[in-house]
Design a protein around this motif. Structure first.
Motif, PDB file in Angstrom:
ATOM      1  N   LEU A 152      12.049   0.915  -3.139  1.00 61.55           N
ATOM      2  CA  LEU A 152      13.034   0.741  -2.983  1.00 61.55           C
ATOM      3  C   LEU A 152      14.463   1.220  -4.186  1.00 61.55           C
ATOM      4  O   LEU A 152      14.913   1.504  -4.707  1.00 61.55           O
ATOM      5  N   VAL A 153      13.410   0.601  -5.236  1.00 57.62           N
ATOM      6  CA  VAL A 153      14.011  -0.401  -6.737  1.00 57.62           C
ATOM      7  C   VAL A 153      13.864   1.601  -7.448  1.00 57.62           C
ATOM      8  O   VAL A 153      14.510   1.632  -8.360  1.00 57.62           O
ATOM      9  N   GLY A 154      12.190   2.182  -7.533  1.00 54.89           N
ATOM     10  CA  GLY A 154      12.475   2.838  -7.614  1.00 54.89           C
ATOM     11  C   GLY A 154      12.579   4.110  -7.190  1.00 54.89           C
ATOM     12  O   GLY A 154      12.577   5.149  -8.264  1.00 54.89           O
ATOM     13  N   GLN A 155      13.727   3.921  -6.989  1.00 50.82           N
ATOM     14  CA  GLN A 155      14.613   6.032  -6.314  1.00 50.82           C
ATOM     15  C   GLN A 155      16.372   5.579  -6.871  1.00 50.82           C
ATOM     16  O   GLN A 155      16.318   4.478  -6.802  1.00 50.82           O
ATOM     17  N   PRO A 156      16.226   6.722  -7.033  1.00 56.10           N
ATOM     18  CA  PRO A 156      18.217   5.997  -6.953  1.00 56.10           C
ATOM     19  C   PRO A 156      18.767   5.370  -5.910  1.00 56.10           C
ATOM     20  O   PRO A 156      18.638   5.732  -4.475  1.00 56.10           O
ATOM     21  N   MET A 157      19.509   4.772  -6.248  1.00 56.58           N
ATOM     22  CA  MET A 157      20.499   4.065  -5.916  1.00 56.58           C
ATOM     23  C   MET A 157      20.944   5.698  -4.436  1.00 56.58           C
ATOM     24  O   MET A 157      21.538   6.346  -4.534  1.00 56.58           O
ATOM     25  N   ARG A 158      21.674   4.929  -3.352  1.00 55.67           N
ATOM     26  CA  ARG A 158      21.924   5.101  -2.047  1.00 55.67           C
ATOM     27  C   ARG A 158      23.022   4.519  -1.804  1.00 55.67           C
ATOM     28  O   ARG A 158      23.244   3.730  -0.362  1.00 55.67           O
ATOM     29  N   PRO A 159      24.108   4.183  -2.208  1.00 52.98           N
ATOM     30  CA  PRO A 159      25.103   4.008  -1.602  1.00 52.98           C
ATOM     31  C   PRO A 159      26.311   3.908  -0.919  1.00 52.98           C
ATOM     32  O   PRO A 159      25.897   5.741   0.270  1.00 52.98           O
ATOM     33  N   ILE A 160      27.430   3.887  -0.442  1.00 47.36           N
ATOM     34  CA  ILE A 160      28.489   4.184   0.681  1.00 47.36           C
ATOM     35  C   ILE A 160      28.677   5.596  -0.271  1.00 47.36           C
ATOM     36  O   ILE A 160      29.042   5.682  -1.453  1.00 47.36           O
ATOM     37  N   ARG A 161      28.937   6.749   0.411  1.00 51.01           N
ATOM     38  CA  ARG A 161      29.268   7.991   0.027  1.00 51.01           C
ATOM     39  C   ARG A 161      30.521   7.764  -0.707  1.00 51.01           C
ATOM     40  O   ARG A 161      31.654   7.061  -0.436  1.00 51.01           O
ATOM     41  N   ARG A 162      30.738   8.737  -1.710  1.00 52.66           N
ATOM     42  CA  ARG A 162      31.408   8.537  -2.272  1.00 52.66           C
ATOM     43  C   ARG A 162      33.298   9.711  -2.029  1.00 52.66           C
ATOM     44  O   ARG A 162      34.419   8.582  -1.939  1.00 52.66           O
ATOM     45  N   ASP A 163      33.067   9.487  -1.275  1.00 54.65           N
ATOM     46  CA  ASP A 163      34.574  10.184   0.166  1.00 54.65           C
ATOM     47  C   ASP A 163      34.700   9.294   1.515  1.00 54.65           C
ATOM     48  O   ASP A 163      35.855   9.405   1.388  1.00 54.65           O
ATOM     49  N   VAL A 220      26.565 -10.652  20.581  1.00 56.85           N
ATOM     50  CA  VAL A 220      27.020 -10.537  19.231  1.00 56.85           C
ATOM     51  C   VAL A 220      25.448  -9.828  18.763  1.00 56.85           C
ATOM     52  O   VAL A 220      26.094  -8.861  17.763  1.00 56.85           O
ATOM     53  N   ILE A 221      24.582  -9.706  19.000  1.00 56.62           N
ATOM     54  CA  ILE A 221      23.577  -9.381  17.515  1.00 56.62           C
ATOM     55  C   ILE A 221      23.929  -7.637  17.231  1.00 56.62           C
ATOM     56  O   ILE A 221      23.928  -7.045  16.743  1.00 56.62           O
ATOM     57  N   ASP A 222      24.471  -6.990  19.102  1.00 58.43           N
ATOM     58  CA  ASP A 222      24.026  -5.358  19.554  1.00 58.43           C
ATOM     59  C   ASP A 222      25.319  -5.516  18.840  1.00 58.43           C
ATOM     60  O   ASP A 222      25.097  -4.029  18.847  1.00 58.43           O
ATOM     61  N   ASP A 223      26.026  -5.542  19.373  1.00 60.04           N
ATOM     62  CA  ASP A 223      27.490  -5.891  18.854  1.00 60.04           C
ATOM     63  C   ASP A 223      27.423  -5.058  17.061  1.00 60.04           C
ATOM     64  O   ASP A 223      28.217  -4.170  16.354  1.00 60.04           O
ATOM     65  N   ALA A 224      27.060  -6.092  16.196  1.00 60.06           N
ATOM     66  CA  ALA A 224      26.586  -6.061  15.121  1.00 60.06           C
ATOM     67  C   ALA A 224      25.740  -4.741  15.096  1.00 60.06           C
ATOM     68  O   ALA A 224      26.158  -4.721  13.818  1.00 60.06           O
ATOM     69  N   LEU A 225      24.488  -5.030  15.399  1.00 57.50           N
ATOM     70  CA  LEU A 225      24.475  -3.311  15.416  1.00 57.50           C
ATOM     71  C   LEU A 225      24.758  -2.477  15.309  1.00 57.50           C
ATOM     72  O   LEU A 225      24.806  -1.560  14.717  1.00 57.50           O
ATOM     73  N   ASN A 226      25.881  -1.667  16.676  1.00 49.91           N
ATOM     74  CA  ASN A 226      26.864  -0.911  16.214  1.00 49.91           C
ATOM     75  C   ASN A 226      27.064  -0.691  14.752  1.00 49.91           C
ATOM     76  O   ASN A 226      27.383  -0.050  14.598  1.00 49.91           O
ATOM     77  N   ARG A 227      27.965  -2.206  15.254  1.00 49.37           N
ATOM     78  CA  ARG A 227      28.147  -1.978  13.698  1.00 49.37           C
ATOM     79  C   ARG A 227      28.062  -1.429  12.696  1.00 49.37           C
ATOM     80  O   ARG A 227      28.374  -0.510  11.253  1.00 49.37           O
ATOM     81  N   PHE A 228      26.731  -2.161  11.958  1.00 49.32           N
ATOM     82  CA  PHE A 228      25.853  -1.652  11.051  1.00 49.32           C
ATOM     83  C   PHE A 228      25.462   0.342  10.537  1.00 49.32           C
ATOM     84  O   PHE A 228      25.263   0.402   9.491  1.00 49.32           O
ATOM     85  N   ASP A 229      25.482   0.133  12.451  1.00 47.63           N
ATOM     86  CA  ASP A 229      24.732   1.738  12.855  1.00 47.63           C
ATOM     87  C   ASP A 229      26.385   2.260  11.906  1.00 47.63           C
ATOM     88  O   ASP A 229      26.000   3.674  11.196  1.00 47.63           O
ATOM     89  N   ASP A 230      27.849   2.185  12.488  1.00 51.29           N
ATOM     90  CA  ASP A 230      28.825   2.567  11.291  1.00 51.29           C
ATOM     91  C   ASP A 230      28.515   2.842  10.112  1.00 51.29           C
ATOM     92  O   ASP A 230      29.621   3.829   9.418  1.00 51.29           O
ATOM     93  N   VAL A 231      28.444   1.829   9.418  1.00 52.61           N
ATOM     94  CA  VAL A 231      28.402   1.510   7.958  1.00 52.61           C
ATOM     95  C   VAL A 231      27.260   2.726   7.543  1.00 52.61           C
ATOM     96  O   VAL A 231      28.029   3.323   6.788  1.00 52.61           O
ATOM     97  N   PHE A 232      25.965   2.441   8.291  1.00 55.53           N
ATOM     98  CA  PHE A 232      25.046   3.487   7.982  1.00 55.53           C
ATOM     99  C   PHE A 232      25.546   4.793   7.154  1.00 55.53           C
ATOM    100  O   PHE A 232      24.813   5.972   7.079  1.00 55.53           O
ATOM    101  N   ALA A 233      26.284   5.566   8.590  1.00 57.28           N
ATOM    102  CA  ALA A 233      26.635   6.855   8.854  1.00 57.28           C
ATOM    103  C   ALA A 233      26.861   6.866   7.433  1.00 57.28           C
ATOM    104  O   ALA A 233      27.777   7.950   7.532  1.00 57.28           O
ATOM    105  N   LEU A 234      27.771   6.191   6.947  1.00 56.24           N
ATOM    106  CA  LEU A 234      28.480   6.736   5.787  1.00 56.24           C
ATOM    107  C   LEU A 234      28.214   6.947   3.947  1.00 56.24           C
ATOM    108  O   LEU A 234      28.880   7.073   3.432  1.00 56.24           O
ATOM    109  N   VAL A 235      26.677   6.589   4.470  1.00 55.95           N
ATOM    110  CA  VAL A 235      25.938   6.570   3.151  1.00 55.95           C
ATOM    111  C   VAL A 235      25.591   8.039   2.863  1.00 55.95           C
ATOM    112  O   VAL A 235      24.986   8.783   3.756  1.00 55.95           O
TER     113      VAL A 235
END
Ligand SMILES: Cc1ncc(COP(=O)(O)O)c(C=O)c1O
Length: 494
Positions: free
Chosen positions: A35-46, A479-494
């Protein structure tokens, strides 16, 4: 199926350990290095401006209070936990798995106050007992109260290494006292900590914090003498630890090895499964006390803490956080009776003792809250259920990361879930040269982590510094499944 049903359907005696399996550490370190050996994968600039706009549109009340706070509070927050990019949120309600801010936004709360609220926020049983105590004697008298004894008895019953307990005001105070106690008992000087670990902010322990080998990097305002007998050792490196113990033997001896039993920063750099056992052996060989800082792990990893999980008994245990169920003040030193008696004394004593104490330490309010919170944790098997919620979350995150082909790494130790996206705390600092080399990169990776934190928040998830998640008894499967959907939405922005 609810978490509770899941546990009960397993049949037989209920499990007592929150950690269902220890991470495969060699594999984990390899993935983290990748993970730290490769370039960062942040939220997309747009995508980032839209996230920041969410705070403008939805959090005007928090923004106003944050601006006001800046004029009377240095930096606008009283401690790091409240940091949030682009500005801190003002919370008005907390219950179970959720918090609500001043603007009416509701979040799944994975910060859990930094760890103490294993039962979820504002648990009704504890609240009721605290109210009753306030009605009968108020929060403090300075005199003995039965809940001091009840809480101490309960902790001694569960923690293998605790025969006696001294209550203090915070984890920081308790670590400070534990070090003094170790020096008093052994008549030795040196303290060896593990690099990257956090043990509070006392003068002698703002040393090698966050990243190993960083020594006095953050010791601003602390004279050299104060850290003069503190040393650090790379996590999992038993050879270096042995060498330090050998050298110290020739110059005043090592009073204690102090460690977080899961690994520095609550297992951000996890220990190998037998590490604590090996350190125990070294301590015995060199006549050095072993101090477990269980401020985070105490009661969260199980009622017997990490010491029960690893089957390793420390000489001194430091407790905090869960000890008082999220009520102030949370800090205690526990240990074997012969060691703990070095704290005994009182006005006029002539015995050699370590001086610790505090006006509000062991106040009835903290003690009643701790007693009923721990009783409730025992009754409900809270650590195990919160741990299963952590397992479910980690499994779901792994699936999302795999599906989206991201380099991120997630793992958990029960209810302590690590989600490394930038890997800032995993950068290689094993030599001075490497440390100098990563300075700029650390800054960038830290900023990425802050942006990830902002993206989680804008999707209704509060995390610890955008890289750690504490689950609680209140985190049902829904609660956990709700959270996972939200994490999925965030990771869609990477
Ligand atoms: C392992 C550990 N030790 C000590 C402390 C300090 O505790 P407190 O913040 O109560 O002073 C912390 C706080 O996060 C911690 O995580």
């Amino acid at each position: 199926m609810s978490n509770l049903a899941h546990i009960h359907s397993a049949g037989g005696a209920a499990p007592t350990q929150a950690i269902s399996s220890w991470p495969d550490t060699p594999d984990l370190y390899a993935r983290l290095a990748e993970l730290v050996g490769q370039p960062m994968r942040p939220i997309r600039r747009d995508a980032m401006p839209k996230i920041l706009r969410w705070f403008d549109d939805r959090c005007p009340g928090s923004r106003r209070l944050a601006e006001q706070a800046k004029t009377v509070i240095p930096g606008g927050i009283q401690h790091n936990l409240a940091f949030n990019h682009p500005f801190p949120l003002a919370i008005t309600q907390a219950e179970g798995a959720h918090v609500t801010d001043v603007d009416g936004n509701r979040y799944i709360d994975f910060l859990q106050a930094g760890g103490p609220t294993l039962l979820g926020s504002n648990h009704p049983v504890v609240k009721e007992k605290v109210h009753a105590l306030i009605d009968s004697c108020g929060p403090v008298t300075g005199l003995l109260h039965e809940y001091e004894v009840k809480l101490a008895e309960l902790v001694c019953k569960h923690m293998p290494g605790v025969d006696m307990l001294r209550l203090l005001g915070s984890g920081t105070e308790a670590v400070m006292g534990a070090v003094r106690l170790a020096r008093t008992y052994t008549k030795k000087k040196w303290i060896i900590k593990i690099g990257g670990a956090y043990h509070g902010w006392s003068d002698q322990l703002v040393y090698g914090m966050r990243l190993p080998n960083t020594g006095r990097m953050e010791a601003t305002g602390i004279p050299r003498g104060a850290t003069g007998h503190t040393q650090e050792c790379l996590p999992n490196d038993l050879d270096v630890l042995r060498r330090k113990l050998q050298i110290n033997r020739l110059r005043g001896g090592t009073a204690a090895v102090l460690l977080e039993p899961l690994g520095p920063e609550s297992g951000t750099r996890p220990v190998h499964k037998d590490y604590n056992q090996q350190v125990r052996k070294l301590c015995d060989e060199f006549g050095t006390l072993l101090i477990f800082d269980e401020v985070v792990t105490g009661f969260r990893v199980g009622m017997g803490g990490a010491q029960a999980y690893f089957g390793v008994t420390p000489d001194i245990t430091v407790l905090g956080k869960c000890l008082t169920g999220g009520y102030p003040m949370a800090g205690a030193i526990g240990g074997k009776k012969d060691v703990m008696m070095s704290l005994v004394g009182g006005i006029g004593t002539t015995s050699r003792r370590a001086f610790v104490g505090g006006t509000l330490s062991a106040n009835p309010l903290s003690c009643v809250a701790g007693y009923y919170a721990l009783q409730e944790a025992e009754r409900s098997n809270a650590a195990v259920l919160a741990g299963r919620a952590g397992d479910r979350l980690r499994r779901g995150l792994e699936e999302i990361i795999r599906r989206r082909r991201l380099p991120y790494v997630t793992y958990n130790m029960g209810s302590i879930v690590h989600l490394q996206t930038s890997g800032v705390l995993l950068l290689d600092t094993s030599s001075l040269w490497k440390l100098l080399k990563i300075k700029d990169e650390a800054r960038q990776r830290k900023h990425m982590m802050e942006e990830m934190g902002a993206a989680y928040t804008a999707h209704g998830l509060i995390t610890l510094a955008g890289s750690r998640v504490y689950t609680s008894l209140a985190d049902t499967d829904d609660v956990i499944d709700d959270a996972l959907n939200r994490f999925d939405d965030v990771f869609a922005l990477v």
